[in-house]
Design a protein around this motif. Structure first.
Motif, PDB file in Angstrom:
ATOM      1  N   GLU A 182      -5.339   7.165  -2.887  1.00 35.19           N
ATOM      2  CA  GLU A 182      -5.243   7.639  -4.268  1.00 35.19           C
ATOM      3  C   GLU A 182      -4.760   9.086  -4.357  1.00 35.19           C
ATOM      4  O   GLU A 182      -4.090   9.455  -5.321  1.00 35.19           O
ATOM      5  N   ASN A 183      -5.080   9.892  -3.366  1.00 32.49           N
ATOM      6  CA  ASN A 183      -4.666  11.295  -3.357  1.00 32.49           C
ATOM      7  C   ASN A 183      -3.335  11.503  -2.634  1.00 32.49           C
ATOM      8  O   ASN A 183      -2.944  12.646  -2.375  1.00 32.49           O
ATOM      9  N   MET A 184      -2.668  10.405  -2.302  1.00 32.18           N
ATOM     10  CA  MET A 184      -1.357  10.418  -1.642  1.00 32.18           C
ATOM     11  C   MET A 184      -1.371  11.159  -0.310  1.00 32.18           C
ATOM     12  O   MET A 184      -0.390  11.799   0.069  1.00 32.18           O
ATOM     13  N   LYS A 185      -2.487  11.072   0.404  1.00 30.30           N
ATOM     14  CA  LYS A 185      -2.573  11.683   1.726  1.00 30.30           C
ATOM     15  C   LYS A 185      -2.196  10.687   2.824  1.00 30.30           C
ATOM     16  O   LYS A 185      -1.970  11.089   3.954  1.00 30.30           O
ATOM     17  N   THR A 186      -2.162   9.414   2.454  1.00 31.25           N
ATOM     18  CA  THR A 186      -1.800   8.381   3.417  1.00 31.25           C
ATOM     19  C   THR A 186      -1.167   7.207   2.681  1.00 31.25           C
ATOM     20  O   THR A 186      -1.377   7.032   1.481  1.00 31.25           O
ATOM     21  N   THR A 187      -0.414   6.443   3.403  1.00 34.35           N
ATOM     22  CA  THR A 187       0.163   5.212   2.876  1.00 34.35           C
ATOM     23  C   THR A 187      -0.606   4.062   3.497  1.00 34.35           C
ATOM     24  O   THR A 187      -0.795   4.038   4.721  1.00 34.35           O
ATOM     25  N   PRO A 188      -1.065   3.111   2.689  1.00 37.94           N
ATOM     26  CA  PRO A 188      -1.869   2.020   3.259  1.00 37.94           C
ATOM     27  C   PRO A 188      -1.033   1.094   4.137  1.00 37.94           C
ATOM     28  O   PRO A 188       0.147   0.859   3.865  1.00 37.94           O
ATOM     29  N   ASN A 189      -1.670   0.580   5.187  1.00 42.56           N
ATOM     30  CA  ASN A 189      -0.984  -0.405   6.006  1.00 42.56           C
ATOM     31  C   ASN A 189      -1.061  -1.765   5.298  1.00 42.56           C
ATOM     32  O   ASN A 189      -1.764  -1.925   4.305  1.00 42.56           O
ATOM     33  N   LEU A 190      -0.339  -2.717   5.810  1.00 39.49           N
ATOM     34  CA  LEU A 190      -0.244  -4.021   5.163  1.00 39.49           C
ATOM     35  C   LEU A 190      -1.606  -4.704   5.042  1.00 39.49           C
ATOM     36  O   LEU A 190      -1.914  -5.296   4.000  1.00 39.49           O
ATOM     37  N   ASP A 191      -2.435  -4.611   6.067  1.00 39.27           N
ATOM     38  CA  ASP A 191      -3.760  -5.245   6.011  1.00 39.27           C
ATOM     39  C   ASP A 191      -4.611  -4.659   4.887  1.00 39.27           C
ATOM     40  O   ASP A 191      -5.328  -5.382   4.199  1.00 39.27           O
ATOM     41  N   THR A 192      -4.525  -3.358   4.684  1.00 36.43           N
ATOM     42  CA  THR A 192      -5.286  -2.707   3.613  1.00 36.43           C
ATOM     43  C   THR A 192      -4.765  -3.131   2.251  1.00 36.43           C
ATOM     44  O   THR A 192      -5.549  -3.419   1.340  1.00 36.43           O
ATOM     45  N   VAL A 193      -3.450  -3.195   2.105  1.00 40.35           N
ATOM     46  CA  VAL A 193      -2.860  -3.638   0.837  1.00 40.35           C
ATOM     47  C   VAL A 193      -3.312  -5.055   0.514  1.00 40.35           C
ATOM     48  O   VAL A 193      -3.717  -5.351  -0.619  1.00 40.35           O
ATOM     49  N   ILE A 194      -3.279  -5.933   1.489  1.00 40.62           N
ATOM     50  CA  ILE A 194      -3.701  -7.325   1.278  1.00 40.62           C
ATOM     51  C   ILE A 194      -5.171  -7.382   0.888  1.00 40.62           C
ATOM     52  O   ILE A 194      -5.545  -8.103  -0.045  1.00 40.62           O
ATOM     53  N   ALA A 195      -6.014  -6.610   1.564  1.00 42.71           N
ATOM     54  CA  ALA A 195      -7.448  -6.607   1.257  1.00 42.71           C
ATOM     55  C   ALA A 195      -7.708  -6.120  -0.164  1.00 42.71           C
ATOM     56  O   ALA A 195      -8.530  -6.692  -0.891  1.00 42.71           O
ATOM     57  N   ILE A 196      -7.004  -5.087  -0.583  1.00 47.48           N
ATOM     58  CA  ILE A 196      -7.166  -4.558  -1.941  1.00 47.48           C
ATOM     59  C   ILE A 196      -6.677  -5.574  -2.965  1.00 47.48           C
ATOM     60  O   ILE A 196      -7.328  -5.792  -3.995  1.00 47.48           O
ATOM     61  N   CYS A 197      -5.563  -6.204  -2.688  1.00 51.11           N
ATOM     62  CA  CYS A 197      -5.034  -7.226  -3.606  1.00 51.11           C
ATOM     63  C   CYS A 197      -6.017  -8.383  -3.772  1.00 51.11           C
ATOM     64  O   CYS A 197      -6.187  -8.907  -4.874  1.00 51.11           O
ATOM     65  N   LYS A 198      -6.675  -8.762  -2.697  1.00 55.64           N
ATOM     66  CA  LYS A 198      -7.660  -9.847  -2.778  1.00 55.64           C
ATOM     67  C   LYS A 198      -8.836  -9.455  -3.668  1.00 55.64           C
ATOM     68  O   LYS A 198      -9.359 -10.289  -4.398  1.00 55.64           O
ATOM     69  N   VAL A 199      -9.236  -8.193  -3.611  1.00 54.43           N
ATOM     70  CA  VAL A 199     -10.335  -7.723  -4.452  1.00 54.43           C
ATOM     71  C   VAL A 199      -9.984  -7.912  -5.928  1.00 54.43           C
ATOM     72  O   VAL A 199     -10.798  -8.355  -6.728  1.00 54.43           O
ATOM     73  N   PHE A 200      -8.739  -7.580  -6.277  1.00 59.50           N
ATOM     74  CA  PHE A 200      -8.312  -7.663  -7.663  1.00 59.50           C
ATOM     75  C   PHE A 200      -7.643  -9.004  -7.994  1.00 59.50           C
ATOM     76  O   PHE A 200      -7.064  -9.167  -9.066  1.00 59.50           O
ATOM     77  N   GLU A 201      -7.720  -9.934  -7.052  1.00 55.84           N
ATOM     78  CA  GLU A 201      -7.171 -11.283  -7.210  1.00 55.84           C
ATOM     79  C   GLU A 201      -5.693 -11.257  -7.576  1.00 55.84           C
ATOM     80  O   GLU A 201      -5.226 -11.981  -8.454  1.00 55.84           O
ATOM     81  N   MET A 202      -4.941 -10.400  -6.887  1.00 56.05           N
ATOM     82  CA  MET A 202      -3.490 -10.298  -7.072  1.00 56.05           C
ATOM     83  C   MET A 202      -2.798 -11.143  -6.022  1.00 56.05           C
ATOM     84  O   MET A 202      -3.285 -11.297  -4.913  1.00 56.05           O
ATOM     85  N   LYS A 203      -1.641 -11.656  -6.391  1.00 56.55           N
ATOM     86  CA  LYS A 203      -0.859 -12.441  -5.434  1.00 56.55           C
ATOM     87  C   LYS A 203       0.517 -11.885  -5.305  1.00 56.55           C
ATOM     88  O   LYS A 203       1.047 -11.267  -6.151  1.00 56.55           O
TER      89      LYS A 203
END
Length: 56
Positions: free
Chosen positions: A35-56
């Motif tokens: 959120e503070n733009m100090k890092t870019t999420p890796n693919l596994d993190t993006v997928i995990a976050i998307c699952k939390v919000f039920e995004m596809k």
């Protein structure tokens, strides 16, 4: 940007950083750093976050 979008959707769902981190099974600092733009999420993190919000 991922950081702006993440914070907006997290707030829209009334979710704290800690709660999102717990649900996505990542460290709280990972969410904070994204959120503070100090890092870019890796693919596994993006997928995990998307699952939390039920995004596809």
């Amino acid at each position: 940007m991922v950081s702006n979008g993440l914070k907006k959707i997290r707030n829209k769902h009334g979710m704290s950083i800690s709660e999102l981190a717990r649900r996505a099974n990542v460290n709280r600092m990972t969410i904070t750093n994204i959120e503070n733009m100090k890092t870019t999420p890796n693919l596994d993190t993006v997928i995990a976050i998307c699952k939390v919000f039920e995004m596809k």
